[in-house]
Design an enzyme around this catalytic site. Structure first.
Site, PDB file in Angstrom:
ATOM      1  N   LYS A 155       1.091  -1.047   0.289  1.00 23.64           N
ATOM      2  CA  LYS A 155       0.030  -0.222  -0.408  1.00 23.64           C
ATOM      3  C   LYS A 155       0.861   1.238   0.476  1.00 23.64           C
ATOM      4  O   LYS A 155       2.112   1.387   0.661  1.00 23.64           O
ATOM      5  CB  LYS A 155      -0.935  -0.361   1.172  1.00 23.64           C
ATOM      6  N   HIS A 185       1.292  -5.782   6.374  1.00 25.61           N
ATOM      7  CA  HIS A 185       2.312  -6.137   7.356  1.00 25.61           C
ATOM      8  C   HIS A 185       1.747  -6.639   8.381  1.00 25.61           C
ATOM      9  O   HIS A 185       2.198  -7.185   9.477  1.00 25.61           O
ATOM     10  CB  HIS A 185       3.693  -4.897   7.303  1.00 25.61           C
ATOM     11  N   GLU A 223      -0.643   4.767  18.302  1.00 24.82           N
ATOM     12  CA  GLU A 223       0.610   4.919  18.465  1.00 24.82           C
ATOM     13  C   GLU A 223       1.247   6.077  19.150  1.00 24.82           C
ATOM     14  O   GLU A 223       0.255   6.531  19.010  1.00 24.82           O
ATOM     15  CB  GLU A 223       1.479   5.376  16.610  1.00 24.82           C
ATOM     16  N   HIS A 247      -5.209  -2.276   7.771  1.00 31.34           N
ATOM     17  CA  HIS A 247      -4.601  -3.465   8.962  1.00 31.34           C
ATOM     18  C   HIS A 247      -5.826  -3.503   9.907  1.00 31.34           C
ATOM     19  O   HIS A 247      -6.010  -4.557  10.133  1.00 31.34           O
ATOM     20  CB  HIS A 247      -3.970  -2.281   9.547  1.00 31.34           C
TER      21      HIS A 247
HETATM   22  C1  BG6 Z   1       1.643   1.260   8.320  1.00 29.29           C
HETATM   23  C2  BG6 Z   1       0.713   3.347   7.983  1.00 29.29           C
HETATM   24  O1  BG6 Z   1       0.739   0.903   7.350  1.00 29.29           O
HETATM   25  O2  BG6 Z   1       2.212   1.455   9.560  1.00 29.29           O
HETATM   26  C3  BG6 Z   1       2.169   3.791   9.064  1.00 29.29           C
HETATM   27  O3  BG6 Z   1       1.509   3.408   6.867  1.00 29.29           O
HETATM   28  C4  BG6 Z   1       1.627   3.290  10.732  1.00 29.29           C
HETATM   29  O4  BG6 Z   1       1.497   5.383   8.766  1.00 29.29           O
HETATM   30  C5  BG6 Z   1       2.208   1.919  10.518  1.00 29.29           C
HETATM   31  O5  BG6 Z   1       2.692   4.351  11.953  1.00 29.29           O
HETATM   32  C6  BG6 Z   1       1.701   0.835  11.909  1.00 29.29           C
HETATM   33  O6  BG6 Z   1       2.559  -0.329  11.703  1.00 29.29           O
HETATM   34  P1  BG6 Z   1       3.760  -0.849  12.920  1.00 29.29           P
HETATM   35  O7  BG6 Z   1       3.916  -2.064  12.326  1.00 29.29           O
HETATM   36  O8  BG6 Z   1       4.206   0.051  13.854  1.00 29.29           O
HETATM   37  O9  BG6 Z   1       2.028  -1.205  14.336  1.00 29.29           O
END
Ligand code: BG6
Length: 482
Positions: A155, A185, A223, A247
């Site tokens: 994405k 991911h 976050e 996600h």
């Molecule tokens: C990404 C987003 O896909 O996922 C980000 O674009 C976000 O904005 C990130 O910070 C969060 O991933 P993780 O693995 O740190 O939870």
């Protein structure tokens, strides 16, 4: 303690071509993940990695750029200088301009040196989606769109359903769906996969996993970071497109899906798709958006983009009718923590109340699945307080911390996903129809919020959406302390 270090499965050697090999994604995520797989012996000296980039960079300079992103393998993983040298020996630099085509011959020469129908070639497009069409056409024109080719994309695959369909149509002109690996991911995270193990490898939860027993579900992905140096991208997307469309929708699917008959790519994805299609169209009152107070100043202009969003989802099927799924995600929140909380229904009748010792208001049973950090599971129960003096009840917990239980390091999501591309296993990748179904939920939601100003929230709080749950007589359950 359990030693979770299972022997890595050996795969037939592959060639990885990272197009955009000097970009942020490649340096930060892809190459370090490949290095870890090399350290674990899964990537052997028969593998080859090409870092393709418009920039003409020497292997020495590339090694210097990459090294800082691999440092934790040296500190935490015990990597030696010999390991590093061995890994670097797998990497070739290829200067490639996907728009002009320069360098295509060089890339083709590199692949054809070891061409073999049993040797997968994995093209990872770590470039802007606007260049995907050029990149895939270049691969075709150089004769590299072979049956053993696999294409990995990530994405943002569009900013709405229409642009997503256009990008995916470009890919589909040249590659078959069975060759396309769309990364989310979150699906590569250990605990996210563990959700499927929890649900489908145990019987005790599955019998409870429905609207007879579950009151509601909460999913929080919080976050502490802000938008930092991604402001231009982020302002055009916002939390709904950046996090929810992919996600959080995937997490909802894994919690809500029916058991597939077999754990294989199409059956798992068929079941997830059914969940997405059962999500009721949102109304304006189901969405609460926020923006952290400093955002406009960081951006340098006022903006209606949300950095926080909470939604109430209804899943219109037999299993979930009447069970709201509350989801929320945001930046600059009080802490970094992702959790799924399943709240079970209250006891139908309290036998202890009459003994004077109980309390019908004691908390319901909850299953808390901590995705990150400090991955683990907690089951909140009610127990008897020890000692004489009647039946006094108190909340207690069964606590399974994966960090304490397994000695091995939990691999990064990209490690698992990259090896799945070599393995040819698409289970943890999004199929095209899933992506479209998620946009079919998000597009109308974006229309509902268009032109509305998000509520400002202070950094370091948990966001502004208390009312969304209060309206239903509920409240958010904040992530537990690590
Ligand atoms: C990404 C987003 O896909 O996922 C980000 O674009 C976000 O904005 C990130 O910070 C969060 O991933 P993780 O693995 O740190 O939870």
């Amino acid at each position: 303690m359990t030693d979770a270090k299972t022997p890595s499965v050996n795969l037939s050697p592959s060639d990885y071509v990272i197009i955009g090999g000097t970009g942020d994604l490649a340096l930060r995520k892809i190459l370090p993940a490949l290095f870890w797989r090399y350290l674990d012996g899964q990537i052997t000296s028969d593998y080859r990695i090409a870092a393709a980039s418009r920039r003409d960079i020497s292997p020495e300079d590339y090694a210097g750029m990459l090294r800082p992103f691999c440092e934790d393998a040296f500190s935490g993983g015990g990597a030696s200088e010999d390991d590093w040298t061995g890994f670097l020996a797998l990497i070739s630099m290829i200067t490639l301009d996907v728009q002009g085509g320069a360098g295509g011959d060089h890339l083709a020469g590199f692949i054809n040196e070891r061409a073999d129908s049993a040797r997968p070639t994995i093209f990872y497009l770590a470039i802007a989606p606007s260049l995907f069409g050029d990149a895939t056409r270049l691969l075709r024109d150089c004769g590299l769109a072979t049956p053993q080719a696999r294409l990995v994309v990530e994405k943002p695959l569009g900013h709405d359903g229409a642009s997503s369909r256009a990008i995916n149509a470009e890919l589909a002109e040249i590659f078959d769906e069975s060759q396309i690996y769309r990364i989310d991911h979150y699906l590569g995270k250990e605990t996210v996969q563990n959700l499927m193990a929890l649900r489908f490898a145990n019987v005790i939860f599955e019998t409870q996993w429905n609207n007879n027993h579950i009151d509601h579900v909460q999913i929080t992905v919080a976050e502490t970071v802000g938008v930092d140096n991604r402001a231009a991208y982020y302002d055009a997307y916002g939390a709904i497109r950046d996090m929810v469309q992919n996600h959080l929708m995937q997490l909802v699917c894994l919690v809500a899906m029916e058991p597939p008959s077999h754990f294989n790519a199409d059956q798992v994805r068929d079941e997830k798709l059914r969940v997405l299609r059962a999500i009721r169209p949102l109304s304006a009152g189901d969405i609460s958006r926020g923006q952290y107070q400093e955002y406009a100043q960081e951006l340098g202009s006022p903006s209606d983009t949300e950095t926080y969003v909470a939604m109430k989802l209804a899943i219109d099927n037999w299993r979930w009718a009447g069970v709201p799924f509350y989801i929320r995600t945001g930046k600059k929140l009080a802490r970094r923590a992702s959790e799924i909380v399943i709240t079970f229904k209250q006891r139908p009748h309290d036998i202890f109340q009459r003994n004077g010792g109980g309390d019908i208001d004691s908390p319901p049973n909850r299953l808390i699945i901590r995705l990150q950090p400090s991955e683990g599971l907690r089951l909140q129960l009610i127990s008897k307080e020890p000692g004489p003096g009647g039946m006094r009840l108190f909340p207690s917990e069964l606590n399974l911390s994966f960090g304490d239980t397994f000695e091995a390091r939990l691999p990064d999501a990209y490690e698992r996903l990259l090896m799945d591309t070599a393995r040819g296993n698409q289970t943890l990748f999004m199929r095209r129809d899933e992506v479209f179904a998620a946009w079919d939920i998000i597009d109308p939601a974006m229309k509902l919020v268009a032109g509305r100003t998000p509520a400002l929230y202070r950094s370091g709080t948990m966001g502004p959406a208390d009312d969304l749950l209060a309206a239903d007589g509920r409240s958010w359950i904040d992530p537990y302390d690590d």
